[in-house]
Design a protein around this motif. Structure first.
Motif, PDB file in Angstrom:
ATOM      1  N   UNK A 213      36.726  24.964 -33.843  1.00 24.66           N
ATOM      2  CA  UNK A 213      37.574  23.801 -34.073  1.00 24.66           C
ATOM      3  C   UNK A 213      38.538  23.436 -32.970  1.00 24.66           C
ATOM      4  N   UNK A 214      38.337  23.964 -31.751  1.00 26.93           N
ATOM      5  CA  UNK A 214      39.304  23.714 -30.683  1.00 26.93           C
ATOM      6  C   UNK A 214      39.005  22.455 -29.868  1.00 26.93           C
ATOM      7  N   UNK A 215      37.890  21.793 -30.147  1.00 20.10           N
ATOM      8  CA  UNK A 215      37.582  20.550 -29.420  1.00 20.10           C
ATOM      9  C   UNK A 215      37.446  19.377 -30.383  1.00 20.10           C
ATOM     10  N   UNK A 216      38.034  19.511 -31.553  1.00 21.94           N
ATOM     11  CA  UNK A 216      37.929  18.439 -32.547  1.00 21.94           C
ATOM     12  C   UNK A 216      38.584  17.151 -32.061  1.00 21.94           C
ATOM     13  N   UNK A 217      39.513  17.262 -31.113  1.00 18.17           N
ATOM     14  CA  UNK A 217      40.182  16.060 -30.587  1.00 18.17           C
ATOM     15  C   UNK A 217      39.199  15.141 -29.865  1.00 18.17           C
ATOM     16  N   UNK A 218      38.017  15.653 -29.533  1.00 14.80           N
ATOM     17  CA  UNK A 218      37.003  14.831 -28.870  1.00 14.80           C
ATOM     18  C   UNK A 218      36.237  13.964 -29.860  1.00 14.80           C
ATOM     19  N   UNK A 219      36.412  14.224 -31.136  1.00 19.19           N
ATOM     20  CA  UNK A 219      35.760  13.420 -32.151  1.00 19.19           C
ATOM     21  C   UNK A 219      34.245  13.459 -32.026  1.00 19.19           C
ATOM     22  N   UNK A 220      33.630  12.279 -32.120  1.00 15.81           N
ATOM     23  CA  UNK A 220      32.181  12.189 -32.083  1.00 15.81           C
ATOM     24  C   UNK A 220      31.572  12.333 -30.706  1.00 15.81           C
ATOM     25  N   UNK A 221      32.370  12.635 -29.700  1.00 18.34           N
ATOM     26  CA  UNK A 221      31.864  12.730 -28.330  1.00 18.34           C
ATOM     27  C   UNK A 221      31.610  14.185 -27.900  1.00 18.34           C
ATOM     28  N   UNK A 222      31.705  15.110 -28.836  1.00 20.68           N
ATOM     29  CA  UNK A 222      31.569  16.521 -28.465  1.00 20.68           C
ATOM     30  C   UNK A 222      30.189  16.838 -27.892  1.00 20.68           C
ATOM     31  N   UNK A 223      29.136  16.281 -28.466  1.00 20.42           N
ATOM     32  CA  UNK A 223      27.781  16.535 -27.968  1.00 20.42           C
ATOM     33  C   UNK A 223      27.615  15.997 -26.551  1.00 20.42           C
ATOM     34  N   UNK A 224      28.171  14.807 -26.308  1.00 18.89           N
ATOM     35  CA  UNK A 224      28.066  14.211 -24.967  1.00 18.89           C
ATOM     36  C   UNK A 224      28.847  15.017 -23.936  1.00 18.89           C
ATOM     37  N   UNK A 225      30.045  15.441 -24.310  1.00 20.63           N
ATOM     38  CA  UNK A 225      30.849  16.259 -23.395  1.00 20.63           C
ATOM     39  C   UNK A 225      30.116  17.560 -23.070  1.00 20.63           C
ATOM     40  N   UNK A 226      29.523  18.173 -24.072  1.00 17.05           N
ATOM     41  CA  UNK A 226      28.769  19.407 -23.860  1.00 17.05           C
ATOM     42  C   UNK A 226      27.609  19.168 -22.901  1.00 17.05           C
ATOM     43  N   UNK A 227      26.824  18.128 -23.143  1.00 13.91           N
ATOM     44  CA  UNK A 227      25.658  17.846 -22.308  1.00 13.91           C
ATOM     45  C   UNK A 227      26.067  17.594 -20.860  1.00 13.91           C
ATOM     46  N   UNK A 228      27.104  16.825 -20.665  1.00 13.01           N
ATOM     47  CA  UNK A 228      27.563  16.519 -19.310  1.00 13.01           C
ATOM     48  C   UNK A 228      28.037  17.777 -18.598  1.00 13.01           C
ATOM     49  N   UNK A 229      28.774  18.608 -19.305  1.00  8.81           N
ATOM     50  CA  UNK A 229      29.290  19.840 -18.713  1.00  8.81           C
ATOM     51  C   UNK A 229      28.155  20.788 -18.322  1.00  8.81           C
ATOM     52  N   UNK A 230      27.150  20.927 -19.182  1.00  7.69           N
ATOM     53  CA  UNK A 230      26.028  21.814 -18.879  1.00  7.69           C
ATOM     54  C   UNK A 230      25.223  21.270 -17.707  1.00  7.69           C
ATOM     55  N   UNK A 231      25.054  19.962 -17.639  1.00  6.92           N
ATOM     56  CA  UNK A 231      24.347  19.371 -16.497  1.00  6.92           C
ATOM     57  C   UNK A 231      25.055  19.698 -15.192  1.00  6.92           C
ATOM     58  N   UNK A 232      26.380  19.532 -15.170  1.00  2.56           N
ATOM     59  CA  UNK A 232      27.129  19.816 -13.944  1.00  2.56           C
ATOM     60  C   UNK A 232      27.046  21.287 -13.581  1.00  2.56           C
ATOM     61  N   UNK A 233      27.138  22.156 -14.588  1.00  5.93           N
ATOM     62  CA  UNK A 233      27.016  23.580 -14.344  1.00  5.93           C
ATOM     63  C   UNK A 233      25.664  23.929 -13.749  1.00  5.93           C
ATOM     64  N   UNK A 234      24.604  23.353 -14.307  1.00  7.42           N
ATOM     65  CA  UNK A 234      23.254  23.640 -13.828  1.00  7.42           C
ATOM     66  C   UNK A 234      23.056  23.132 -12.402  1.00  7.42           C
ATOM     67  N   UNK A 235      23.549  21.946 -12.117  1.00  7.58           N
ATOM     68  CA  UNK A 235      23.435  21.402 -10.756  1.00  7.58           C
ATOM     69  C   UNK A 235      24.150  22.305  -9.756  1.00  7.58           C
ATOM     70  N   UNK A 236      25.323  22.811 -10.131  1.00 10.41           N
ATOM     71  CA  UNK A 236      26.070  23.690  -9.229  1.00 10.41           C
ATOM     72  C   UNK A 236      25.302  24.983  -8.979  1.00 10.41           C
ATOM     73  N   UNK A 237      24.749  25.565 -10.023  1.00  9.51           N
ATOM     74  CA  UNK A 237      24.001  26.812  -9.865  1.00  9.51           C
ATOM     75  C   UNK A 237      22.772  26.597  -8.994  1.00  9.51           C
ATOM     76  N   UNK A 238      22.045  25.531  -9.221  1.00 13.64           N
ATOM     77  CA  UNK A 238      20.830  25.291  -8.440  1.00 13.64           C
ATOM     78  C   UNK A 238      21.145  24.938  -6.987  1.00 13.64           C
ATOM     79  N   UNK A 239      22.315  24.385  -6.731  1.00 11.93           N
ATOM     80  CA  UNK A 239      22.723  24.146  -5.332  1.00 11.93           C
ATOM     81  C   UNK A 239      22.979  25.470  -4.614  1.00 11.93           C
ATOM     82  N   UNK A 240      23.329  26.484  -5.357  1.00  8.98           N
ATOM     83  CA  UNK A 240      23.619  27.788  -4.773  1.00  8.98           C
ATOM     84  C   UNK A 240      22.353  28.580  -4.439  1.00  8.98           C
ATOM     85  N   UNK A 241      21.224  28.147  -4.974  1.00 14.32           N
ATOM     86  CA  UNK A 241      19.963  28.844  -4.719  1.00 14.32           C
ATOM     87  C   UNK A 241      19.218  28.096  -3.612  1.00 14.32           C
TER      88      UNK A 241
END
Length: 252
Positions: A213-241
């Motif tokens: 319940x710590x991201x409830x302030x994001x309302x209905x955008x939690x799934x989108x925030x998660x997807x965007x964050x994981x995409x950025x994380x994955x891009x950063x990791x793959x740039x390191x390889x």
């Protein structure tokens, strides 16, 4: 003709089938109790009562609370692994979204839909409970981690992974990572294990915040925030390889 060709498995006895069916029924009842009351309130007496049996009768199948908790944790991890594998299978080789993102979203969806089960796995440890060393819970969590690891590093060779650009690891830490059991992280080089742990912490941490319940302030955008964050994380990791000649198109 080899005698092995004629070897057949002994049929399961009626008693064993009945015992297996009764054990599954008890686990199902315990899951319902878990979903209704949370992990901390898990009670053998309440589970037995819901099945119309005595606690003493339940002990014939699960000798104590820890045995039942181990069965619940193992089943939860297996269910989670099934969900991740099903997501990867649905994605197929030509999906536009990186497969790791698809798998991570399945992880999030499972946790959000089953908060009590997620808390059983990752919440406050149950008082006095200790999972058996290298037991069924360990085997189950490794299966789940294997799916995540496979999609994170799909298409990269061991040489590329070993050459990944990660902050300098201390000699002690590198030795620790290289000494992990094969069953834990496969035969990944230390740099790749460091990337895996970072990615896992990133994905898991986001889901923990949402489930508790710590991201409830994001309302209905939690799934989108998660997807965007994981995409950025994955891009950063793959740039390191480092790029190499053998690279699966789906990890671009």
């Amino acid at each position: 003709m080899s005698a092995d060709r004629h070897t057949t498995m002994a049929p399961v006895s009626l008693r064993e089938r009945r015992r297996s069916a009764a054990s599954r029924e008890i686990v199902d009842a315990a899951e319902q109790h878990l979903a209704a009351h949370g992990p901390a309130a898990l009670s053998l007496r309440a589970v037995a009562r819901s099945l119309g049996m005595t606690v003493q009768a339940l002990y014939h199948y699960f000798p104590n609370r820890d045995a039942l908790v181990t069965a619940l944790i193992t089943k939860a991890y297996d269910d989670l692994a099934d969900a991740l594998q099903a997501a990867a299978d649905r994605a197929g080789p030509d999906v536009r979204e990186p497969r790791l993102v698809v798998v991570a979203e399945a992880y999030r969806e499972w946790g959000v839909a089953r908060p009590e089960h997620f808390q059983l796995l990752y919440g406050t440890p149950l008082r006095s409970y200790a999972a058996p060393a290298d037991g069924p819970t360990t085997q189950a969590v490794r299966r789940m981690g294997t799916v995540f690891q496979r999609e994170l590093f799909a298409g990269f060779t061991p040489e590329q992974l070993a050459a990944a650009d990660v902050p300098l690891l201390s000699a002690a830490h590198r030795e620790q990572l290289e000494g992990l059991p094969v069953q834990a992280q496969g035969d990944l080089p230390a740099a790749a294990v460091a990337l895996f742990l970072s990615a896992w912490g990133h994905v898991h941490g986001l889901v923990v915040l949402e489930v508790f319940g710590h991201t409830s302030f994001l309302g209905g955008r939690q799934a989108e925030v998660f997807r965007t964050s994981v995409r950025m994380m994955l891009e950063d990791i793959h740039r390191r390889i480092p790029a190499g000649p053998v690279q699966d198109e789906r990890v671009r």
